[in-house]
Design an enzyme around this catalytic site. Structure first.
Site, PDB file in Angstrom:
ATOM      1  N   PRO A   1     -13.910 -19.621 -11.554  1.00 44.39           N
ATOM      2  CG  PRO A   1     -15.630 -21.152 -11.183  1.00 44.39           C
ATOM      3  CD  PRO A   1     -14.431 -20.900 -12.052  1.00 44.39           C
TER       4      PRO A   1
ATOM      5  CB  ILE B   1      -8.976 -17.182  -9.681  1.00 42.33           C
ATOM      6  CG1 ILE B   1      -8.525 -18.536  -9.127  1.00 42.33           C
ATOM      7  CG2 ILE B   1      -7.814 -16.190  -9.726  1.00 42.33           C
ATOM      8  CD1 ILE B   1      -7.412 -19.196  -9.924  1.00 42.33           C
ATOM      9  CE1 TYR B   2     -14.365 -14.328  -7.003  1.00 43.01           C
ATOM     10  CE2 TYR B   2     -15.284 -12.334  -7.969  1.00 43.01           C
ATOM     11  CZ  TYR B   2     -15.461 -13.563  -7.362  1.00 43.01           C
ATOM     12  OH  TYR B   2     -16.727 -14.042  -7.129  1.00 43.01           O
ATOM     13  CB  ALA B   3      -7.739 -10.840 -12.024  1.00 47.93           C
TER      14      ALA B   3
ATOM     15  CG  ASP C   1      -2.023  -0.968 -13.282  1.00 47.94           C
ATOM     16  OD1 ASP C   1      -3.125  -0.396 -13.189  1.00 47.94           O
ATOM     17  OD2 ASP C   1      -0.931  -0.407 -13.058  1.00 47.94           O
TER      18      ASP C   1
ATOM     19  CB  SER D   1      -0.921  -0.007   1.231  1.00 44.95           C
ATOM     20  OG  SER D   1      -1.984   0.873   1.024  1.00 44.95           O
TER      21      SER D   1
ATOM     22  CG  ASN E   1       1.808   2.719  -7.082  1.00 46.02           C
ATOM     23  OD1 ASN E   1       1.021   2.844  -6.157  1.00 46.02           O
ATOM     24  ND2 ASN E   1       2.075   1.574  -7.670  1.00 46.02           N
ATOM     25  CB  CYS E   2       0.019   8.402  -7.745  1.00 42.61           C
ATOM     26  SG  CYS E   2      -0.990   6.994  -8.237  1.00 42.61           S
TER      27      CYS E   2
HETATM   28  P1  FAD Z   1       0.298  -2.275  -8.212  1.00 48.54           P
HETATM   29  O1  FAD Z   1      -0.067  -1.072  -7.459  1.00 48.54           O
HETATM   30  O2  FAD Z   1       1.445  -2.194  -9.163  1.00 48.54           O
HETATM   31  O3  FAD Z   1       0.577  -3.433  -7.174  1.00 48.54           O
HETATM   32  C1  FAD Z   1       0.917  -4.719  -7.572  1.00 48.54           C
HETATM   33  C2  FAD Z   1       1.815  -5.351  -6.527  1.00 48.54           C
HETATM   34  O4  FAD Z   1       1.819  -6.747  -6.743  1.00 48.54           O
HETATM   35  C3  FAD Z   1       3.260  -4.910  -6.613  1.00 48.54           C
HETATM   36  O5  FAD Z   1       3.723  -4.434  -5.375  1.00 48.54           O
HETATM   37  C4  FAD Z   1       4.003  -6.173  -7.038  1.00 48.54           C
HETATM   38  O6  FAD Z   1       5.287  -6.251  -6.451  1.00 48.54           O
HETATM   39  C5  FAD Z   1       3.107  -7.240  -6.487  1.00 48.54           C
HETATM   40  N1  FAD Z   1       3.241  -8.530  -7.178  1.00 48.54           N
HETATM   41  C6  FAD Z   1       3.186  -8.753  -8.512  1.00 48.54           C
HETATM   42  N2  FAD Z   1       3.318 -10.060  -8.772  1.00 48.54           N
HETATM   43  C7  FAD Z   1       3.476 -10.677  -7.593  1.00 48.54           C
HETATM   44  C8  FAD Z   1       3.665 -12.021  -7.211  1.00 48.54           C
HETATM   45  N3  FAD Z   1       3.705 -12.999  -8.103  1.00 48.54           N
HETATM   46  N4  FAD Z   1       3.804 -12.292  -5.906  1.00 48.54           N
HETATM   47  C9  FAD Z   1       3.754 -11.324  -4.987  1.00 48.54           C
HETATM   48  N5  FAD Z   1       3.574 -10.031  -5.291  1.00 48.54           N
HETATM   49  C10 FAD Z   1       3.444  -9.714  -6.569  1.00 48.54           C
HETATM   50  N6  FAD Z   1      -2.348   6.203 -11.611  1.00 48.54           N
HETATM   51  C11 FAD Z   1      -3.224   7.228 -11.507  1.00 48.54           C
HETATM   52  O7  FAD Z   1      -4.419   7.009 -11.649  1.00 48.54           O
HETATM   53  N7  FAD Z   1      -2.783   8.507 -11.249  1.00 48.54           N
HETATM   54  C12 FAD Z   1      -1.475   8.800 -11.079  1.00 48.54           C
HETATM   55  O8  FAD Z   1      -1.104   9.952 -10.817  1.00 48.54           O
HETATM   56  C13 FAD Z   1      -0.539   7.748 -11.204  1.00 48.54           C
HETATM   57  N8  FAD Z   1       0.784   7.994 -11.075  1.00 48.54           N
HETATM   58  C14 FAD Z   1       1.655   6.960 -11.141  1.00 48.54           C
HETATM   59  C15 FAD Z   1       3.018   7.223 -10.969  1.00 48.54           C
HETATM   60  C16 FAD Z   1       3.934   6.186 -11.007  1.00 48.54           C
HETATM   61  C17 FAD Z   1       5.387   6.491 -10.862  1.00 48.54           C
HETATM   62  C18 FAD Z   1       3.485   4.850 -11.205  1.00 48.54           C
HETATM   63  C19 FAD Z   1       4.458   3.719 -11.239  1.00 48.54           C
HETATM   64  C20 FAD Z   1       2.130   4.589 -11.394  1.00 48.54           C
HETATM   65  C21 FAD Z   1       1.215   5.631 -11.357  1.00 48.54           C
HETATM   66  N9  FAD Z   1      -0.148   5.397 -11.540  1.00 48.54           N
HETATM   67  C22 FAD Z   1      -1.030   6.438 -11.458  1.00 48.54           C
HETATM   68  C23 FAD Z   1      -0.664   4.050 -11.827  1.00 48.54           C
HETATM   69  C24 FAD Z   1      -1.158   3.371 -10.570  1.00 48.54           C
HETATM   70  O9  FAD Z   1      -0.168   3.421  -9.593  1.00 48.54           O
HETATM   71  C25 FAD Z   1      -1.528   1.946 -10.896  1.00 48.54           C
HETATM   72  O10 FAD Z   1      -2.570   1.977 -11.837  1.00 48.54           O
HETATM   73  C26 FAD Z   1      -2.001   1.165  -9.675  1.00 48.54           C
HETATM   74  O11 FAD Z   1      -1.021   1.142  -8.690  1.00 48.54           O
HETATM   75  C27 FAD Z   1      -2.338  -0.266 -10.082  1.00 48.54           C
HETATM   76  O12 FAD Z   1      -2.673  -1.000  -8.954  1.00 48.54           O
HETATM   77  P2  FAD Z   1      -2.481  -2.570  -8.908  1.00 48.54           P
HETATM   78  O13 FAD Z   1      -2.948  -2.998  -7.563  1.00 48.54           O
HETATM   79  O14 FAD Z   1      -3.095  -3.176 -10.096  1.00 48.54           O
HETATM   80  O15 FAD Z   1      -0.923  -2.816  -9.059  1.00 48.54           O
END
Ligand code: FAD
Length: 549
Positions: free
Chosen positions: A275, A277-279, A282, A38, A41-42
């Protein structure tokens, strides 16, 4: 219920917290391969620039807080290696100890996000070629700058690329940005990015459009980026911001359905082809809210909402994800650019019919100090007036207008609804006719056929012999400062007296600065027997298309 969640940031952490709020009994385990969960990233680019001073502010919450408040079993440094769907188990590797173990689930949520793209070009794995996704990456980049790196190349002028450029410049780093497309911020329509390009130029950023990195080379003098054009850019720091690809390996290896661009396929309840597994986030393929087509949109808002929805469905509530509009915003120095819904280029690509208007209002009443100009483009259905997309660029107030239009799109509103919208107004906040109303008036007028309008591109694309007579109805001073080539100047206030100067046998296209005086001139001309139309958005729109005149 035993719920396992892979990925502990935007989508995964949202799902976990929601799951606990819905069930005190569930066993909830959150895995992330990184040391943090948590995190923001942004916010990462702004930590590099110094706007966010304390690193710990990037940690929205910690594993300890998640354990204490939500009774979550948070396992960081834990890579989920595989899924055994038959046995309903996952295989986990503890990255600290190297130990591997299995964990069983009733339901599994995949929230692994998307990884920065690293195209297979020579030298891509050199230590100086970095990407930005997490705190580890940000530490590496910031350390370089803290050590006094004075030059950087950012490859890719998308959202993250531009945010990095801004923050590098703030840190005094001479920055070059290289972009394959002929514009910055490729999701936007090109003309709407002109003010951003101007802002970059003003700040001394070198912008190389229509070029790409072909090779990275480590030389005794340092790292060199070789571009397709033949240019060579010496750069101690190179950041790749050329897009992301869904982290789909777990899903693919487990035989779950994925789309052609790699996004994990889910139904409207965010359930994968299995059924149990959800996703979310990104990693998934979503439905484009406007076109209904499958797409991938890596944004934090959708990931967070999807996390909630997946948890709702798992714990007995029927929740549906409506699709993604791609509502996005970026700040670049003193400019803000935001968009929602379809762009003109996506509409053209899909062959969908549309109409468009440009307006250039102030963000609040012009007489109140501090009013800032914006340019707003509205795309709508030519038959129904339904709002399909919008883009705005300017200073303050851009965010508010795009948010209102995002709501309009989601509610299926038309340009006629925009005319009627009642929005908060006092002079320091808006206008009695808000830019949203204005866009509605112009578009609504077009739909009702109240006044003819002609697109600048249509005029300029026509052979000279077929072009209408271009009439500039601004003041002589405005005309002298810059006008559309070939135009004749008769200020609107003199038009009635000087009608005799206009050719009787030609169509007239009247324009002013933003469209208002052109509209009045068009009304005068139509009632005086000419075939006339107003040039939509006026000279300001022309300058978006042709910034150099
Ligand atoms: P993530 O937040 O990427 O989390 C996925 C996590 O899963 C990661 O920590 C990864 O290590 C972990 N993981 C992956 N595979 C495995 C595995 N096999 N086992 C264990 N862990 C694993 N979006 C906006 O809307 N506005 C913004 O201003 C914006 N700015 C951004 C700036 C930056 C620099 C970045 C990098 C992204 C930005 N984004 C922004 C995009 C936004 O951060 C992502 O869309 C969002 O974080 C996606 O969420 P998520 O949960 O899908 O993936």
């Amino acid at each position: 219920m035993k719920l396992l969640i892979v990925g502990g940031v935007a989508g995964g952490a949202s799902a976990a917290a929601r799951a606990r709020r819905l069930s005190e009994d569930a066993q909830i385990v959150l895995f992330d391969r990184g040391p943090d969960v948590s995190f923001a990233n942004c916010g990462l680019p702004y930590y590099i620039g110094g706007e966010i001073v304390e690193r710990k502010k990037l940690l929205v919450t910690t594993p300890e807080m998640l354990r204490a408040r939500f009774q979550l079993d948070v396992r960081t440094q834990s890579n989920v290696e595989s899924i055994n769907r038959g046995a309903k188990t996952i295989r986990v590797r503890d990255l600290e100890s190297g130990r591997e173990y299995e964990e069983s689930y009733d339901k599994l949520i995949l929230a692994p996000g998307a990884a920065p793209l690293r195209p297979p070009i020579p030298g891509i794995d050199l230590p100086g070629v970095l990407t930005l996704r997490n705190l580890h990456d940000v530490d590496r980049i910031k350390a370089r700058i803290d050590q006094g790196v004075h030059q950087a190349v950012v490859v890719g002028a998308g959202f993250i690329g531009l945010e990095l450029v801004e923050n590098f410049v703030k840190r005094g780093v001479a920055t070059t940005v290289v972009e394959l497309q002929d514009q910055v911020l490729p999701p936007f329509d090109k003309e709407m990015t002109t003010p951003l390009l101007e802002s970059l130029n003003k700040r001394g950023v070198r912008v190389l459009l229509g070029d790409s990195a072909e090779r990275f080379e480590e030389t005794p003098a340092g790292l060199i980026v070789h571009l397709k054009s033949g240019r060579q850019l010496p750069a101690p720091l190179v950041i790749l911001g050329v897009g992301v690809r869904p982290e789909n390996k777990l899903a693919v290896d487990a035989g779950l359905d994925v789309g052609p661009r790699g996004g994990i396929r889910v139904d409207k309840h965010l359930r994968t082809s299995d059924p149990d597994i959800y996703a979310v986030g990104d990693a998934i393929e979503v439905k484009d809210f406007v076109s209904g087509d499958p797409t991938q949109v890596p944004l934090a808002g959708p990931a967070n909402r999807q996390g909630r929805i997946a948890a709702d469905n798992i714990f007995g509530r029927t929740a549906t994800y409506r699709g993604t509009q791609g509502t996005a915003i970026v700040g670049l120095f003193d400019r803000t650019a935001a968009m929602t819904g379809a762009s003109e280029k996506t509409l053209r690509r899909s062959g969908r019919l549309f109409r468009k208007v440009y307006i250039h209002p102030m963000h609040h009443a012009g007489y109140y100090p501090g009013a800032e100009a914006m340019s707003l483009k509205l795309l709508f259905d030519p038959a129904t007036g339904q709002v399909l997309g919008a883009q705005a660029v300017g200073g303050q107030g851009v965010d508010k207008r795009i948010d209102v239009l995002a709501v309009a799109i989601q509610a299926g509103m038309t340009v006629f609804d925009l005319e009627e919208m009642e929005l908060a107004y006092a002079p320091q906040f808006g206008s009695a006719k808000d830019p949203i109303n204005m866009a509605g008036f112009v578009a609504g007028g077009l739909m009702r056929g109240e006044h003819p309008q002609v697109d600048l591109e249509t005029i300029l694309a026509a052979p000279a012999s077929e072009r209408p007579f271009l009439l500039d109805v601004r003041t002589a001073t405005e005309f002298t400062a810059g006008h559309i080539p070939g135009a004749v100047n008769i200020p609107v206030d003199e038009l009635r007296a000087r009608l005799g100067e206009l050719p009787r046998d030609r169509r007239i296209a009247a324009y002013c600065q933003v469209g208002q005086r052109g509209y009045i001139a068009t009304r005068i001309l139509l009632q005086s027997g000419w075939e006339a139309a107003n040039v939509g958005g006026g000279y300001k729109t022309y300058r978006l298309f042709y910034p150099n005149g």
